[in-house]
Design a protein around this motif. Structure first.
Motif, PDB file in Angstrom:
ATOM      1  N   ALA A 128      47.955  19.649  35.307  1.00  0.00           N
ATOM      2  CA  ALA A 128      48.941  20.421  34.544  1.00  0.00           C
ATOM      3  C   ALA A 128      48.386  20.828  33.176  1.00  0.00           C
ATOM      4  O   ALA A 128      47.603  20.107  32.567  1.00  0.00           O
ATOM      5  N   ARG A 129      48.816  22.000  32.756  1.00  0.00           N
ATOM      6  CA  ARG A 129      48.460  22.505  31.409  1.00  0.00           C
ATOM      7  C   ARG A 129      46.968  22.456  31.128  1.00  0.00           C
ATOM      8  O   ARG A 129      46.537  22.205  30.002  1.00  0.00           O
ATOM      9  N   THR A 130      46.169  22.668  32.180  1.00  0.00           N
ATOM     10  CA  THR A 130      44.713  22.637  32.047  1.00  0.00           C
ATOM     11  C   THR A 130      44.139  23.825  32.801  1.00  0.00           C
ATOM     12  O   THR A 130      44.479  24.025  33.966  1.00  0.00           O
ATOM     13  N   VAL A 131      43.308  24.626  32.141  1.00  0.00           N
ATOM     14  CA  VAL A 131      42.660  25.733  32.843  1.00  0.00           C
ATOM     15  C   VAL A 131      41.164  25.710  32.580  1.00  0.00           C
ATOM     16  O   VAL A 131      40.702  25.127  31.603  1.00  0.00           O
ATOM     17  N   VAL A 132      40.433  26.350  33.481  1.00  0.00           N
ATOM     18  CA  VAL A 132      38.980  26.444  33.362  1.00  0.00           C
ATOM     19  C   VAL A 132      38.620  27.921  33.306  1.00  0.00           C
ATOM     20  O   VAL A 132      39.035  28.702  34.170  1.00  0.00           O
ATOM     21  N   VAL A 133      37.865  28.282  32.298  1.00  0.00           N
ATOM     22  CA  VAL A 133      37.536  29.683  32.055  1.00  0.00           C
ATOM     23  C   VAL A 133      36.028  29.839  32.015  1.00  0.00           C
ATOM     24  O   VAL A 133      35.328  29.007  31.437  1.00  0.00           O
ATOM     25  N   GLU A 134      35.541  30.917  32.636  1.00  0.00           N
ATOM     26  CA  GLU A 134      34.120  31.226  32.488  1.00  0.00           C
ATOM     27  C   GLU A 134      33.961  32.076  31.230  1.00  0.00           C
ATOM     28  O   GLU A 134      34.556  33.154  31.118  1.00  0.00           O
ATOM     29  N   GLY A 135      33.222  31.575  30.268  1.00  0.00           N
ATOM     30  CA  GLY A 135      33.067  32.306  29.006  1.00  0.00           C
ATOM     31  C   GLY A 135      31.842  31.825  28.274  1.00  0.00           C
ATOM     32  O   GLY A 135      31.311  30.747  28.552  1.00  0.00           O
ATOM     33  N   ASP A 136      31.394  32.633  27.334  1.00  0.00           N
ATOM     34  CA  ASP A 136      30.137  32.372  26.636  1.00  0.00           C
ATOM     35  C   ASP A 136      30.390  32.221  25.139  1.00  0.00           C
ATOM     36  O   ASP A 136      30.917  33.145  24.502  1.00  0.00           O
ATOM     37  N   LEU A 137      29.998  31.093  24.623  1.00  0.00           N
ATOM     38  CA  LEU A 137      30.120  30.811  23.192  1.00  0.00           C
ATOM     39  C   LEU A 137      29.481  31.897  22.336  1.00  0.00           C
ATOM     40  O   LEU A 137      29.951  32.187  21.229  1.00  0.00           O
ATOM     41  N   ARG A 138      28.442  32.523  22.872  1.00  0.00           N
ATOM     42  CA  ARG A 138      27.726  33.537  22.093  1.00  0.00           C
ATOM     43  C   ARG A 138      28.503  34.840  22.015  1.00  0.00           C
ATOM     44  O   ARG A 138      28.137  35.748  21.289  1.00  0.00           O
ATOM     45  N   ALA A 145      39.626  36.567  23.709  1.00  0.00           N
ATOM     46  CA  ALA A 145      40.539  37.558  24.297  1.00  0.00           C
ATOM     47  C   ALA A 145      40.775  37.311  25.789  1.00  0.00           C
ATOM     48  O   ALA A 145      41.559  38.019  26.430  1.00  0.00           O
ATOM     49  N   HIS A 146      40.103  36.330  26.368  1.00  0.00           N
ATOM     50  CA  HIS A 146      40.257  36.070  27.806  1.00  0.00           C
ATOM     51  C   HIS A 146      41.739  35.770  28.105  1.00  0.00           C
ATOM     52  O   HIS A 146      42.365  34.956  27.420  1.00  0.00           O
ATOM     53  N   PRO A 147      42.305  36.395  29.138  1.00  0.00           N
ATOM     54  CA  PRO A 147      43.744  36.215  29.399  1.00  0.00           C
ATOM     55  C   PRO A 147      44.164  34.758  29.607  1.00  0.00           C
ATOM     56  O   PRO A 147      45.267  34.368  29.202  1.00  0.00           O
ATOM     57  N   ASP A 148      43.295  33.950  30.212  1.00  0.00           N
ATOM     58  CA  ASP A 148      43.670  32.543  30.410  1.00  0.00           C
ATOM     59  C   ASP A 148      43.633  31.762  29.103  1.00  0.00           C
ATOM     60  O   ASP A 148      44.314  30.742  28.958  1.00  0.00           O
ATOM     61  N   VAL A 149      42.824  32.247  28.159  1.00  0.00           N
ATOM     62  CA  VAL A 149      42.795  31.592  26.839  1.00  0.00           C
ATOM     63  C   VAL A 149      44.047  31.988  26.066  1.00  0.00           C
ATOM     64  O   VAL A 149      44.771  31.129  25.546  1.00  0.00           O
ATOM     65  N   THR A 150      44.336  33.286  26.044  1.00  0.00           N
ATOM     66  CA  THR A 150      45.494  33.729  25.254  1.00  0.00           C
ATOM     67  C   THR A 150      46.811  33.225  25.872  1.00  0.00           C
ATOM     68  O   THR A 150      47.779  32.993  25.167  1.00  0.00           O
ATOM     69  N   ALA A 151      46.816  33.011  27.199  1.00  0.00           N
ATOM     70  CA  ALA A 151      48.045  32.513  27.840  1.00  0.00           C
ATOM     71  C   ALA A 151      48.258  31.026  27.538  1.00  0.00           C
ATOM     72  O   ALA A 151      49.385  30.535  27.572  1.00  0.00           O
ATOM     73  N   SER A 152      47.180  30.307  27.245  1.00  0.00           N
ATOM     74  CA  SER A 152      47.297  28.851  27.076  1.00  0.00           C
ATOM     75  C   SER A 152      47.349  28.411  25.625  1.00  0.00           C
ATOM     76  O   SER A 152      47.942  27.383  25.307  1.00  0.00           O
ATOM     77  N   ILE A 153      46.665  29.159  24.765  1.00  0.00           N
ATOM     78  CA  ILE A 153      46.520  28.712  23.373  1.00  0.00           C
ATOM     79  C   ILE A 153      47.338  29.624  22.455  1.00  0.00           C
ATOM     80  O   ILE A 153      47.207  30.847  22.511  1.00  0.00           O
ATOM     81  N   ASP A 154      48.153  28.990  21.638  1.00  0.00           N
ATOM     82  CA  ASP A 154      48.907  29.715  20.622  1.00  0.00           C
ATOM     83  C   ASP A 154      48.120  29.599  19.312  1.00  0.00           C
ATOM     84  O   ASP A 154      48.123  28.544  18.668  1.00  0.00           O
ATOM     85  N   PHE A 155      47.462  30.708  18.945  1.00  0.00           N
ATOM     86  CA  PHE A 155      46.568  30.652  17.789  1.00  0.00           C
ATOM     87  C   PHE A 155      47.321  30.667  16.454  1.00  0.00           C
ATOM     88  O   PHE A 155      46.698  30.649  15.411  1.00  0.00           O
ATOM     89  N   THR A 156      48.658  30.700  16.505  1.00  0.00           N
ATOM     90  CA  THR A 156      49.410  30.559  15.250  1.00  0.00           C
ATOM     91  C   THR A 156      49.649  29.087  14.943  1.00  0.00           C
ATOM     92  O   THR A 156      50.218  28.750  13.920  1.00  0.00           O
TER      93      THR A 156
END
Ligand SMILES: C[S@@+](CC[C@H](N)C(=O)[O-])C[C@H]1O[C@@H](n2cnc3c(N)ncnc32)[C@H](O)[C@@H]1O
Length: 271
Positions: A128-138, A145-156
């Protein structure tokens, strides 16, 4: 979560056919005693172990630092975790530590290695409440901007960004300092940076050179940094006690550990 068949030592997995080099995520898995690695990864890892026989213990020391730093962040009220360079799931994963204290917390695992991502999705199942995203630190803008990041993390709200044992795979030419600054600027004050990094401070030059030569043949070159250069990643953050420390010395909690540190670790709170 996907459930595609996983690669085994005899079945090349995603990426394995295209890339026949030893893979740094799977070499690390081997150091930790995991079984998600191929013969080519094991051969390279064994070369490193011949040069630095305590590498396995050092990897465990790094994992113990990660668990303590994560626990500390949850205890300070952080409920969102962005773990970049998360690697293959092992014991004491971030979501397990976090959610054992605050079950409502969210964890996003990010790795650029498609095999690590495939394994992570499979092994984490429908946690639950855990997702895995393919993304590059660089490429922090893409990652943020990845949709799974923006859907999970509230940057405010405060976020703990984990860069644990990953920045030493990013050479200066790829500007890791700018990437870390971009991640910092995406977060609000009170957010945290949980960071560990390999150093060769104090290591004898010849073995250090030999160790780097092994990684030169792998999927990512090894870029150990000095303590002073690692400290620069915390620009804009206030380090919590005891500051940037040898990994085994960062807030030891009495959990048994062999305590071999090949790196520094620290936690910063965004100003
Ligand atoms: C040594 S493992 C560390 C795993 C975990 N963070 C830990 O400390 O236990 C390094 C991981 O970073 C990943 N990695 C390396 N460069 C990366 C990059 N530019 N973007 C995302 N992941 C990266 C590798 O694929 C590997 O899984």
């Amino acid at each position: 979560m996907t459930s595609e068949p996983l690669p085994t030592a005899t079945t090349p997995g995603p990426g394995a056919a295209a890339d026949s080099r030893p893979n740094v995520a799977r070499m690390y898995d081997y150091y930790l005693g995991g079984c998600h690695n191929f013969a080519i990864d094991r051969a390279a890892a064994r070369q490193v172990l011949e040069i630095f026989p305590d590498t396995g213990v050092a990897a465990q020391t790094n994992r113990a630092f990660l668990r303590r730093a994560v626990r500390h962040a949850v205890e300070q009220g952080v409920r969102q975790f962005l773990d970049i360079g998360a690697g293959l799931p092992t014991q004491g994963n971030v979501h397990e530590v976090v959610q054992s204290i605050a079950p409502d917390s969210r964890v996003v695992y990010v790795d650029y290695d498609e095999v690590a991502v495939a394994y992570a999705r499979q092994l984490l199942g429908d946690a639950a409440r855990t997702v895995v995203v393919e993304g590059d630190l660089r490429r922090p803008d893409e990652l943020l901007a990845h949709p799974d990041v923006t859907a999970s993390i509230d940057f405010t709200r405060p976020v703990a960004v984990l860069l644990v044992a990953v920045l030493h795979f990013v050479p200066d030419a790829e500007d890791p300092y700018a990437a870390v600054a971009r991640l910092r600027d995406a977060t609000v004050p009170g957010s945290r940076l949980l960071l560990s990094h390999l150093t060769l401070d104090g290591a004898p030059p010849l073995p250090a050179q030999q160790g780097r030569a092994v990684y030169q043949q792998s999927t990512a070159p090894l870029v150990p940094r000095t303590r002073a250069d690692i400290l620069r990643f915390f620009d804009g953050y206030e380090l919590v006690e005891p500051g940037l420390a040898w990994l085994a010395d960062w807030r030891p909690d009495g959990e048994p550990q062999a305590g071999v540190s090949h790196g520094f670790g620290g936690v910063g709170v965004r100003r």
